[in-house]
Write a protein that holds these residues in place. Structure first.
Motif, mmCIF file in Angstrom:
data_model
loop_
_atom_site.group_PDB
_atom_site.id
_atom_site.type_symbol
_atom_site.label_atom_id
_atom_site.label_comp_id
_atom_site.label_asym_id
_atom_site.label_seq_id
_atom_site.Cartn_x
_atom_site.Cartn_y
_atom_site.Cartn_z
ATOM 1 N N ALA A 1 0.808 -1.219 0.000
ATOM 2 C CA ALA A 1 0.000 0.000 0.000
ATOM 3 C C ALA A 1 0.843 1.272 0.000
ATOM 4 O O ALA A 1 0.322 2.362 -0.233
ATOM 5 C CB ALA A 1 -0.929 0.003 1.210
ATOM 6 N N ASP B 1 -7.386 3.487 1.985
ATOM 7 C CA ASP B 1 -7.286 3.010 0.609
ATOM 8 C C ASP B 1 -7.901 1.618 0.525
ATOM 9 O O ASP B 1 -7.695 0.785 1.417
ATOM 10 C CB ASP B 1 -5.822 2.947 0.152
ATOM 11 C CG ASP B 1 -5.195 4.322 -0.012
ATOM 12 O OD1 ASP B 1 -5.938 5.270 -0.341
ATOM 13 O OD2 ASP B 1 -3.977 4.447 0.198
ATOM 14 N N PHE C 1 -8.399 -1.878 -1.808
ATOM 15 C CA PHE C 1 -7.769 -2.657 -2.866
ATOM 16 C C PHE C 1 -8.644 -3.866 -3.200
ATOM 17 O O PHE C 1 -9.321 -4.417 -2.330
ATOM 18 C CB PHE C 1 -6.386 -3.149 -2.435
ATOM 19 C CG PHE C 1 -5.399 -2.052 -2.152
ATOM 20 C CD1 PHE C 1 -4.456 -1.680 -3.103
ATOM 21 C CD2 PHE C 1 -5.400 -1.388 -0.921
ATOM 22 C CE1 PHE C 1 -3.540 -0.670 -2.846
ATOM 23 C CE2 PHE C 1 -4.490 -0.371 -0.655
ATOM 24 C CZ PHE C 1 -3.554 -0.018 -1.623
ATOM 25 N N TRP D 1 -2.948 -7.287 -6.655
ATOM 26 C CA TRP D 1 -3.721 -6.246 -5.999
ATOM 27 C C TRP D 1 -3.835 -5.007 -6.881
ATOM 28 O O TRP D 1 -2.864 -4.601 -7.507
ATOM 29 C CB TRP D 1 -3.088 -5.844 -4.674
ATOM 30 C CG TRP D 1 -3.237 -6.853 -3.577
ATOM 31 C CD1 TRP D 1 -2.260 -7.628 -3.034
ATOM 32 C CD2 TRP D 1 -4.440 -7.189 -2.883
ATOM 33 N NE1 TRP D 1 -2.771 -8.421 -2.041
ATOM 34 C CE2 TRP D 1 -4.113 -8.171 -1.928
ATOM 35 C CE3 TRP D 1 -5.764 -6.745 -2.965
ATOM 36 C CZ2 TRP D 1 -5.049 -8.727 -1.067
ATOM 37 C CZ3 TRP D 1 -6.705 -7.299 -2.112
ATOM 38 C CH2 TRP D 1 -6.344 -8.277 -1.172
ATOM 39 N N SER D 2 -5.018 -4.424 -6.892
ATOM 40 C CA SER D 2 -5.265 -3.197 -7.629
ATOM 41 C C SER D 2 -6.003 -2.218 -6.706
ATOM 42 O O SER D 2 -7.013 -2.571 -6.111
ATOM 43 C CB SER D 2 -6.117 -3.477 -8.873
ATOM 44 O OG SER D 2 -6.471 -2.280 -9.530
ATOM 45 N N ARG D 3 -5.482 -1.005 -6.593
ATOM 46 C CA ARG D 3 -6.150 -0.001 -5.771
ATOM 47 C C ARG D 3 -7.380 0.499 -6.508
ATOM 48 O O ARG D 3 -7.304 0.910 -7.665
ATOM 49 C CB ARG D 3 -5.206 1.161 -5.487
ATOM 50 C CG ARG D 3 -5.797 2.255 -4.619
ATOM 51 C CD ARG D 3 -4.770 3.373 -4.385
ATOM 52 N NE ARG D 3 -5.394 4.528 -3.770
ATOM 53 C CZ ARG D 3 -6.075 5.463 -4.424
ATOM 54 N NH1 ARG D 3 -6.222 5.363 -5.761
ATOM 55 N NH2 ARG D 3 -6.614 6.478 -3.794
ATOM 56 N N THR E 1 -10.168 5.563 -2.675
ATOM 57 C CA THR E 1 -9.954 6.039 -1.311
ATOM 58 C C THR E 1 -11.278 6.509 -0.738
ATOM 59 O O THR E 1 -12.081 7.143 -1.443
ATOM 60 C CB THR E 1 -8.926 7.185 -1.288
ATOM 61 O OG1 THR E 1 -7.674 6.711 -1.814
ATOM 62 C CG2 THR E 1 -8.704 7.690 0.134
ATOM 63 N N SER F 1 -6.744 -0.373 3.817
ATOM 64 C CA SER F 1 -5.502 0.075 4.440
ATOM 65 C C SER F 1 -5.667 1.506 4.945
ATOM 66 O O SER F 1 -6.062 2.401 4.179
ATOM 67 C CB SER F 1 -4.351 0.010 3.422
ATOM 68 O OG SER F 1 -3.159 0.573 3.947
ATOM 69 N N ARG G 1 -1.031 2.521 7.913
ATOM 70 C CA ARG G 1 -0.981 1.346 7.032
ATOM 71 C C ARG G 1 -1.337 0.048 7.739
ATOM 72 O O ARG G 1 -0.973 -1.047 7.269
ATOM 73 C CB ARG G 1 0.377 1.227 6.326
ATOM 74 C CG ARG G 1 0.590 2.263 5.244
ATOM 75 C CD ARG G 1 -0.545 2.267 4.254
ATOM 76 N NE ARG G 1 -0.411 3.321 3.231
ATOM 77 C CZ ARG G 1 -1.410 3.706 2.425
ATOM 78 N NH1 ARG G 1 -2.601 3.135 2.539
ATOM 79 N NH2 ARG G 1 -1.222 4.643 1.536
#
Length: 337
Positions: A53, A110, A112, A119-121, A124, A153, A158
């Motif tokens: 992250a 965030d 994901f 993993w893809s964000r 937010t 996250s 974090r």
């Protein structure tokens, strides 16, 4: 009481968006195998490690720095369960710390999604005054058909938590199961975990019976009156004991007493699954509250299965009235779920 934006959307139709083309399977995540009478198989998309992250940022409020230092993170997601033709998908959950579940207010997180093993964000979100976050996906930003890992996250430190997303193809049927006393060795076994740290055993044959249902493309959903601060512990126990992977619904209240409160919670949670366009195939439980909740959401008596004998005296009048079917061994459920 903490509530789910997505639950309100499903039940009340608030802020859910208009009609949209259904999402499909991502070819990179596998093509359905052609299906059975229960519907097509669904990709199970997993990411081994947590997402990278990035470095921790700054908390927006100094008080939240202190909160984050008071105790362990107790974050949890609210598993996404929706149909492929839903116009909006809501990724949501709660961010908190310490054993008293202190909410992290007005902070960024965030979110994901695991896509084809990576993993893809996806965006937010900001927590509200109860630590709740919600990120709405629409149009081309929606997740494709499949079961997949999700992750939230906290930008400030974090810390994070995994949860699940399930986007179901047309024709999906759900098997709903209670947990405590139904899958665990006794009704109060989880209390021993909280107080003594003793992991409860699973009912003999329970994981095998539910796995057989999953093998026929029935999707398991676990609905329990445990408080949702135990989301991660419950998911870990199910995984450790070999139960098929599936979304969970836990009570928004720290304590939900047996009786009317439990019936109300389970009825609302299961009704929301139906409102999402998913059909109910069977319900498994061990108490009269389970019979009542399953009946109220429209399950036929011969699709309601009650584990015996722990609460035999409580449920026997309902069994005698043919409002459910009792069983003493999970072997009896072979081919019925």
């Amino acid at each position: 009481m903490r509530t789910s934006w997505f639950l309100a959307c499903l039940v009340g139709g608030v802020g859910c968006g208009g009609a949209a083309a259904p999402v499909a399977v991502d070819p990179a995540e596998g093509t359905p195998s052609g299906g059975t009478v229960r519907g097509p198989s669904v990709p199970d998309v997993r990411c081994k490690d947590d997402p990278a992250a990035g470095d921790a940022g700054d908390f927006r409020h100094f008080k939240n720095v202190l909160i984050s230092l008071l105790g362990d993170a107790k974050h949890r997601g609210f598993d996404l369960v929706t149909s492929a033709d839903s116009a909006t998908q809501a990724l949501e959950g709660w961010i908190s710390y310490t054993v008293v579940d202190k909410a992290l207010e007005d902070e960024d997180v965030d979110v994901f999604a695991c896509r084809a093993g990576q993993w893809s964000r996806v965006g937010t979100a900001r927590t509200d005054d109860e630590g709740h976050f919600a990120l709405a996906l629409s149009g081309a930003g929606r997740l494709p058909i499949g079961m997949r890992d999700l992750f939230v996250s906290v930008v400030g430190d974090r810390t994070g938590a995994r949860f699940l997303g399930y986007v179901a193809p047309e024709g999906t049927r759900l098997v709903v199961s209670d947990v405590d006393g139904t899958l665990t060795s006794s009704e109060n076994a989880f209390l021993e975990t909280i107080v003594l740290g003793i992991e409860p055993e699973a009912r003999v044959g329970a994981a095998k019976a539910l796995a057989a249902a999953a093998g026929r493309n029935e999707q398991l959903v676990y609905v329990t009156a445990r408080g949702n601060q135990f989301t991660c512990a419950t998911r870990q126990w199910l995984d450790d004991k070999g139960f098929p992977r599936g979304p969970m619904r836990l009570s928004p209240s720290f304590v939900t007493l047996p009786g009317g409160d439990t019936v109300d919670f389970k009825t609302q949670a299961i009704s929301a699954l139906s409102a999402a366009g998913l059909a109910l195939s069977a319900g498994v439980g061990n108490r009269a509250t389970d019979v009542t909740a399953y009946s109220q959401v429209g399950l036929a008596a011969d699709h309601i299965f009650i584990e015996l004998p722990e609460f035999a005296s409580e449920v026997q009048p309902l069994l005698d009235a043919r409002q459910a079917i009792g069983f003493t061994s999970y072997d009896e459920l072979t081919g019925k779920l």
